[in-house]
Design an enzyme around this catalytic site. Structure first.
Site, PDB file in Angstrom:
ATOM      1  CE1 TYR A 160      -6.694 -15.225  51.672  1.00 51.85           C
ATOM      2  CE2 TYR A 160      -4.731 -14.142  50.812  1.00 51.85           C
ATOM      3  CZ  TYR A 160      -5.347 -15.257  51.368  1.00 51.85           C
ATOM      4  OH  TYR A 160      -4.607 -16.391  51.612  1.00 51.85           O
ATOM      5  CE  LYS A 167      -1.862 -18.198  52.212  1.00 49.66           C
ATOM      6  NZ  LYS A 167      -1.355 -19.461  52.840  1.00 49.66           N
TER       7      LYS A 167
END
Ligand code: NAD
Ligand code: 0WE
Length: 275
Positions: A160, A167
């Site tokens: 990720y 995020k």
């Protein structure tokens, strides 16, 4: 039989990030539509406009379709200007946009290039702040904003990478935007969704394994659906969420709470790892 009023009756708002029928934004659009909301939908480019049109036709009230490329501030400003000119005020905003270079969603996060760091933060985080800025003058008191995030902001998940960093910045931005907009009676929150097979997920190698891992180990022993994320976002935007702001709500079948793999499924989880 008791008649109940739709939760979003008379409410209008914009959904950003609809690409196709697998998009989380489509689950949100359907949940808002089911509760009587009138939608505006923004799309990134002409190619996606073709995909969005047939979806728009399925809604009860014909939505306003507006082009908006969030990498271009003039495009974002023009989108909100059109919304203000056509509708006056809005009641909600949904931000469901993220992007990073696919080639850097693997390997080491410390190898992220400066260009991709800037682009990822720009599209996945700054665009949210800028949308809040342009939404602010046209939002009704009692209005609400929701963005979509992922657990990779809180913990390290393989591949990720810089999206997790973006995020984390997005979730912090939710808290600051909530404080900025609280005085005008606008709430700002994030929904942290479990993995769902969307366009943004389809490019990811091993996504099938991520889904299966979650299914085997989440407290609910299944994956979350686009519809469930849509309903949670709708609830936050509706009067049901009136006391909630600056929050990140996990809609992930409980996966974020577990600290060890589920022993009842350990053999299946091991088999998954051996593939
Ligand atoms: P998706 O591909 O359907 O949606 C991503 C959207 O971002 C697309 O509509 C795309 O057009 C838009 N976008 C990208 N760059 C843009 C730009 N420059 N201007 C305007 N729009 C742009 O995928 P999705 O999974 O529905 O993603 C929506 C949100 O949900 C993202 O923020 C994603 O990080 C988040 N999320 C996804 C998952 C998952 O597993 N799918 C889990 C948690 C959170
Ligand atoms: O936020 C996301 C998607 C992020 C994303 C995905 C892509 C694929 C195609 C951002 N940019 C791109 N760029 C592309 O070119 N998710 C939460 C879904 C997701 O993405 C992952 C995941 C999960 C889950 C990437 C690696 C590992 C897990």
């Amino acid at each position: 039989m008791t008649e109940t009023t739709a939760l979003m009756a008379g409410k209008k708002g914009l959904i950003m990030g609809l690409a196709n029928d697998k998009s989380i934004a489509w689950g949100i659009a359907q949940a808002l539509n089911a509760q009587g909301a009138q939608l505006a939908i923004s799309y990134q480019n002409e190619a996606l406009e073709k995909r969005v049109q047939p979806l728009a036709a399925q809604l009860d009230k014909e939505p306003l379709l507006i082009k908006c490329d969030v990498s271009d501030s003039a495009s974002v400003e023009a989108c909100f200007k059109e919304l203000g000119d056509k509708w006056g005020k809005i009641d909600f905003l949904v931000h469901a946009i993220a992007f990073s270079d696919k080639n850097q969603l693997k390997g080491r996060t410390i190898d992220t290039t400066r260009d991709n760091f800037r682009m990822t933060m720009d599209i996945s985080c700054f665009s949210f702040l800028e949308a809040c800025k342009y939404a602010s003058p046209i939002m009704n008191e009692g209005g609400a904003i929701v963005t979509l995030t992922y657990m990779g902001s809180e913990r390290v998940l393989p591949n990720y990478n810089i999206m997790g960093v973006a995020k984390a910045a997005l979730e912090a931005s939710v808290r600051y935007a909530a404080n900025d907009m609280g005085a005008q009676g606008v709430r700002v929150n994030a929904v942290s969704a479990g993995p769902i097979k969307t366009l943004a997920a389809s490019g990811i190698g091993d996504f099938r394994k991520i889904l299966h891992w979650n299914e085997l180990n989440a407290p609910l022993r299944r994956n979350v659906t686009q519809e469930e994320v849509g309903m949670a976002v709708m609830a936050l935007l509706s009067p049901c969420g009136s006391g909630i702001s600056g929050e990140v709500i996990h809609v992930d079948c409980g996966y974020h709470t577990v600290g060890m793999l589920a022993l009842d499924n350990a053999k299946e989880t091991a088999a998954l790892l051996m593939e």
